[in-house]
Motif scaffolding. Structure first.
Motif, short mmCIF file in Angstrom:
data_model
loop_
_atom_site.label_atom_id
_atom_site.label_comp_id
_atom_site.label_asym_id
_atom_site.label_seq_id
_atom_site.Cartn_x
_atom_site.Cartn_y
_atom_site.Cartn_z
N ILE A 219 0.84 -1.20 0.00
CA ILE A 219 0.00 0.00 0.00
C ILE A 219 0.88 1.24 0.00
N THR A 220 1.93 1.23 0.84
CA THR A 220 2.87 2.35 0.88
C THR A 220 3.58 2.52 -0.46
N LEU A 221 4.01 1.42 -1.05
CA LEU A 221 4.71 1.47 -2.33
C LEU A 221 3.81 2.02 -3.43
N LEU A 222 2.54 1.59 -3.44
CA LEU A 222 1.60 2.07 -4.44
C LEU A 222 1.32 3.56 -4.27
N GLY A 223 1.14 3.99 -3.02
CA GLY A 223 0.90 5.41 -2.76
C GLY A 223 2.09 6.27 -3.15
N ALA A 224 3.29 5.79 -2.85
CA ALA A 224 4.50 6.55 -3.20
C ALA A 224 4.66 6.64 -4.72
N THR A 225 4.29 5.57 -5.42
CA THR A 225 4.39 5.57 -6.88
C THR A 225 3.46 6.63 -7.48
N ILE A 226 2.25 6.70 -6.97
CA ILE A 226 1.28 7.68 -7.48
C ILE A 226 1.78 9.10 -7.22
N LEU A 227 2.27 9.36 -6.02
CA LEU A 227 2.73 10.71 -5.67
C LEU A 227 3.98 11.09 -6.46
N LEU A 228 4.92 10.17 -6.62
CA LEU A 228 6.16 10.49 -7.32
C LEU A 228 5.95 10.67 -8.82
N SER A 229 4.92 10.04 -9.36
CA SER A 229 4.67 10.13 -10.80
C SER A 229 4.26 11.54 -11.23
N ILE A 230 3.90 12.38 -10.27
CA ILE A 230 3.47 13.74 -10.59
C ILE A 230 4.66 14.59 -11.04
N THR A 231 5.85 14.28 -10.53
CA THR A 231 7.04 15.09 -10.83
C THR A 231 7.98 14.36 -11.78
N VAL A 232 8.81 15.15 -12.46
CA VAL A 232 9.79 14.56 -13.39
C VAL A 232 10.83 13.75 -12.64
N VAL A 233 11.31 14.30 -11.51
CA VAL A 233 12.29 13.58 -10.70
C VAL A 233 11.68 12.30 -10.15
N GLY A 234 10.42 12.37 -9.78
CA GLY A 234 9.75 11.19 -9.26
C GLY A 234 9.67 10.07 -10.26
N LEU A 235 9.47 10.43 -11.55
CA LEU A 235 9.41 9.41 -12.60
C LEU A 235 10.72 8.63 -12.70
N VAL A 236 11.83 9.31 -12.40
CA VAL A 236 13.13 8.63 -12.41
C VAL A 236 13.26 7.71 -11.20
N LEU A 237 12.67 8.12 -10.08
CA LEU A 237 12.82 7.35 -8.85
C LEU A 237 11.89 6.14 -8.79
N VAL A 238 10.77 6.20 -9.50
CA VAL A 238 9.79 5.12 -9.41
C VAL A 238 10.38 3.76 -9.77
N PRO A 239 11.14 3.61 -10.88
CA PRO A 239 11.73 2.29 -11.17
C PRO A 239 12.65 1.79 -10.06
N LEU A 240 13.43 2.71 -9.50
CA LEU A 240 14.32 2.31 -8.40
C LEU A 240 13.51 1.86 -7.20
N LEU A 241 12.39 2.53 -6.97
CA LEU A 241 11.52 2.18 -5.85
C LEU A 241 10.96 0.77 -6.02
N TRP A 242 10.57 0.43 -7.23
CA TRP A 242 10.00 -0.88 -7.47
C TRP A 242 11.06 -1.99 -7.46
N ILE A 243 12.27 -1.64 -7.87
CA ILE A 243 13.36 -2.62 -7.74
C ILE A 243 13.62 -2.91 -6.27
N GLY A 244 13.64 -1.86 -5.47
CA GLY A 244 13.80 -2.06 -4.03
C GLY A 244 12.66 -2.87 -3.44
N GLY A 245 11.43 -2.63 -3.93
CA GLY A 245 10.29 -3.42 -3.46
C GLY A 245 10.40 -4.88 -3.85
#
Length: 201
Positions: A148-174
Motif C-alpha cells: 500500500i505504501t509502495l503504491l501510494g509513493a508511486t502515485i505521488l512520485l509520478s506527478i514530478t519529473v524527478v519522481g518518474l526517475v525514482l519510481v523504477p528504483l523504488l519498485w526494484i527495491g520493493g
C-alpha cells in the motif's frame, strides 16, 4: 598521614577517548604531581619512582600521558553503570506459533506481489488464512502495508519529473524486499519492510 583520596576527573575516571590526545595545562600537571606526592608520603612509591613520575607529569604533553602516571596508583577507571533495560529490537515481532502449512502460505503473501498482485496478493492471504493462522496474518499484514505504501509513493512520485526517475528504483527495491520477506517467512519470520506505513493492524 593524609587519607588516600582518588584524584578528581579526568585522571580517576580517565579522559574520554576523543580527549586523550588534547594538550594539558599547567594546572593539570600540578594536580597529578600533588597526588604523586601523596602516594610517596604513604609509602606506595620509593624515591626513584617518585622522581620519575614527577618528571613524567611535568613533561606531559597530552592527557593520555598524565593518565599513564596515575593508572596504577588508583586502579582502573570504574566500569560504566549497567543499562537499566536490555536493548530492544527496533521492530519487535511476536513469536507467533506456526505449523509447516503456515510457512508456505505466509511466504506467498510476500511472493504474490512479485508476479503482479501488488496489494491483492497479501489481501487474499489475509482473508483466506488470517483468521485461522496468526502467523500468516502477521506476514500478510506486513506485506500488505508495504505494498500500500509502495503504491501510494508511486502515485505521488509520478506527478514530478524527478519522481518518474525514482519510481523504477523504488519498485526494484520493493522486489528485493519482497524476496527477503518471503524467505524470512519460511524461516523465523522476523523481517520488517523498511519505510512502510502500517495502516492495517
Amino acid at each position: 598521614m593524609a587519607p588516600r583520596t582518588p584524584p578528581s576527573a579526568p585522571y580517576w575516571q580517565g579522559p574520554p577517548p576523543q580527549q586523550a590526545h588534547l594538550r594539558v595545562s599547567n594546572q593539570d600537571r600540578e594536580q597529578v604531581v600533588e597526588h604523586v606526592k601523596a602516594a610517596y608520603t604513604e609509602g606506595r612509591l620509593d624515591k626513584q619512582e617518585f622522581d620519575e613520575r614527577v618528571d613524567r607529569a611535568m613533561n606531559a604533553q597530552v592527557h593520555a600521558d598524565l593518565m599513564g602516571v596515575m593508572s596504577d596508583l588508583y586502579g582502573a577507571p570504574p566500569p560504566p553503570p549497567p543499562m537499566p533495560y536490555p536493548p530492544r529490537h527496533p521492530h519487535p515481532v511476536p513469536p507467533y506459533p506456526r505449523t509447516s502449512d503456515d510457512r508456505p502460505a505466509a511466504a506467498a503473501a510476500h511472493f504474490l506481489p512479485l508476479i503482479g498482485l501488488s496489494v491483492i496478493g497479501p489481501l487474499i492471504m489475509l482473508l483466506a488464512m488470517g483468521r485461522t493462522s496468526p502467523y500468516v496474518r502477521a506476514q500478510a499484514v506486513e506485506a500488505l502495508n508495504f505494498h500500500i505504501t509502495l503504491l501510494g509513493a508511486t502515485i505521488l512520485l509520478s506527478i514530478t519529473v524527478v519522481g518518474l526517475v525514482l519510481v523504477p528504483l523504488l519498485w526494484i527495491g520493493g522486489l528485493v524486499a519482497g524476496i527477503m520477506g518471503g524467505v524470512s517467512a519460511l524461516g523465523d519470520g522476523r523481517f520488517r519492510y523498511p519505510l512502510s506505513l502500517r495502516l492495517v493492524k
